[in-house]
Design a protein around this motif. Sequence first.
Motif, short mmCIF file in Angstrom:
data_model
loop_
_atom_site.label_atom_id
_atom_site.label_comp_id
_atom_site.label_asym_id
_atom_site.label_seq_id
_atom_site.Cartn_x
_atom_site.Cartn_y
_atom_site.Cartn_z
N ARG A 106 25.09 20.90 36.05
CA ARG A 106 23.63 20.83 36.22
C ARG A 106 23.17 19.39 36.11
O ARG A 106 23.72 18.58 35.35
CB ARG A 106 22.93 21.63 35.14
CG ARG A 106 23.06 23.11 35.29
CD ARG A 106 22.41 23.82 34.16
NE ARG A 106 20.97 23.53 34.14
CZ ARG A 106 20.07 24.37 33.67
NH1 ARG A 106 20.43 25.51 33.15
NH2 ARG A 106 18.80 24.06 33.68
N SER A 107 22.10 19.06 36.83
CA SER A 107 21.57 17.69 36.80
C SER A 107 21.12 17.30 35.39
O SER A 107 21.30 16.15 34.97
CB SER A 107 20.42 17.53 37.78
OG SER A 107 19.37 18.41 37.47
N LYS A 108 20.55 18.24 34.65
CA LYS A 108 20.10 17.93 33.28
C LYS A 108 21.27 17.51 32.40
O LYS A 108 21.14 16.61 31.57
CB LYS A 108 19.41 19.15 32.66
CG LYS A 108 18.11 19.52 33.30
CD LYS A 108 17.02 18.62 32.82
CE LYS A 108 15.69 19.10 33.37
NZ LYS A 108 14.61 18.21 33.10
N ALA A 109 22.43 18.14 32.57
CA ALA A 109 23.60 17.79 31.77
C ALA A 109 24.09 16.39 32.11
O ALA A 109 24.48 15.62 31.23
CB ALA A 109 24.71 18.81 32.00
N GLU B 146 22.22 13.92 33.33
CA GLU B 146 21.22 12.98 32.83
C GLU B 146 21.34 12.77 31.32
O GLU B 146 21.15 11.66 30.82
CB GLU B 146 19.82 13.46 33.18
CG GLU B 146 19.54 13.39 34.67
CD GLU B 146 18.26 14.11 35.08
OE1 GLU B 146 17.58 14.70 34.20
OE2 GLU B 146 17.96 14.11 36.28
N LYS B 147 21.69 13.81 30.56
CA LYS B 147 21.84 13.68 29.11
C LYS B 147 23.04 12.82 28.73
O LYS B 147 23.03 12.10 27.74
CB LYS B 147 21.98 15.06 28.46
CG LYS B 147 20.69 15.80 28.34
CD LYS B 147 20.90 17.13 27.64
CE LYS B 147 19.63 17.91 27.51
NZ LYS B 147 19.84 19.20 26.82
N ARG B 148 24.12 12.90 29.53
CA ARG B 148 25.35 12.17 29.22
C ARG B 148 25.26 10.68 29.54
O ARG B 148 25.93 9.87 28.93
CB ARG B 148 26.52 12.75 29.99
CG ARG B 148 26.94 14.09 29.49
CD ARG B 148 28.18 14.53 30.21
NE ARG B 148 28.20 15.98 30.24
CZ ARG B 148 28.91 16.69 31.07
NH1 ARG B 148 29.68 16.10 31.95
NH2 ARG B 148 28.87 17.99 31.03
N GLN C 250 23.95 7.11 29.43
CA GLN C 250 23.15 6.29 28.52
C GLN C 250 22.63 5.02 29.19
O GLN C 250 21.63 4.47 28.77
CB GLN C 250 24.00 5.89 27.30
CG GLN C 250 24.53 7.08 26.52
CD GLN C 250 23.41 7.91 25.91
OE1 GLN C 250 22.42 7.37 25.43
NE2 GLN C 250 23.56 9.22 25.93
N LEU D 62 21.57 5.59 35.44
CA LEU D 62 20.71 6.77 35.50
C LEU D 62 19.74 6.68 36.69
O LEU D 62 19.45 7.69 37.33
CB LEU D 62 19.93 6.92 34.20
CG LEU D 62 19.13 8.19 34.01
CD1 LEU D 62 20.02 9.42 34.08
CD2 LEU D 62 18.38 8.16 32.68
#
Length: 85
Positions: free
Chosen positions: A44-47, A49-51, A53, A58
Motif C-alpha cells: 500500500r502507498s501508505k506503508a 510513505e511511512k517507511r 524518511q 518521498l
Amino acid sequence: MLRLSVRDEEFLMIGDDVKIVFLGSSGGQTRIMIDAPKDVNIVRSKAIEKRIQDPELLATIPKYYKNLEGTAKKKKSNVVIVQNK
C-alpha cells in the motif's frame, strides 16, 4: 494510465496470474481483493510513505488525486460558429 469505472464483483486481470476483484465501496472507501502469486510484491502507498524518511525521496513517489475538473457539470455553450463559403 488506465482509468475505469467498475461495478461490484467485477475484476481486472493483470497478466495471466494477478486478479483484482472490486468488492464494493462505502463511506469513501473501496474494498478490493488481490489474488496474486506469493512472489508478487504488493504494498500500500501508505506503508511506503511511512517507511521513507528522506523528504527528497518521498517527493519522488507518484501521487494520484481525483480529477476535480471532471466532477463539475459543464454547461452547454450557446455559441454557434457559422462558416461563410
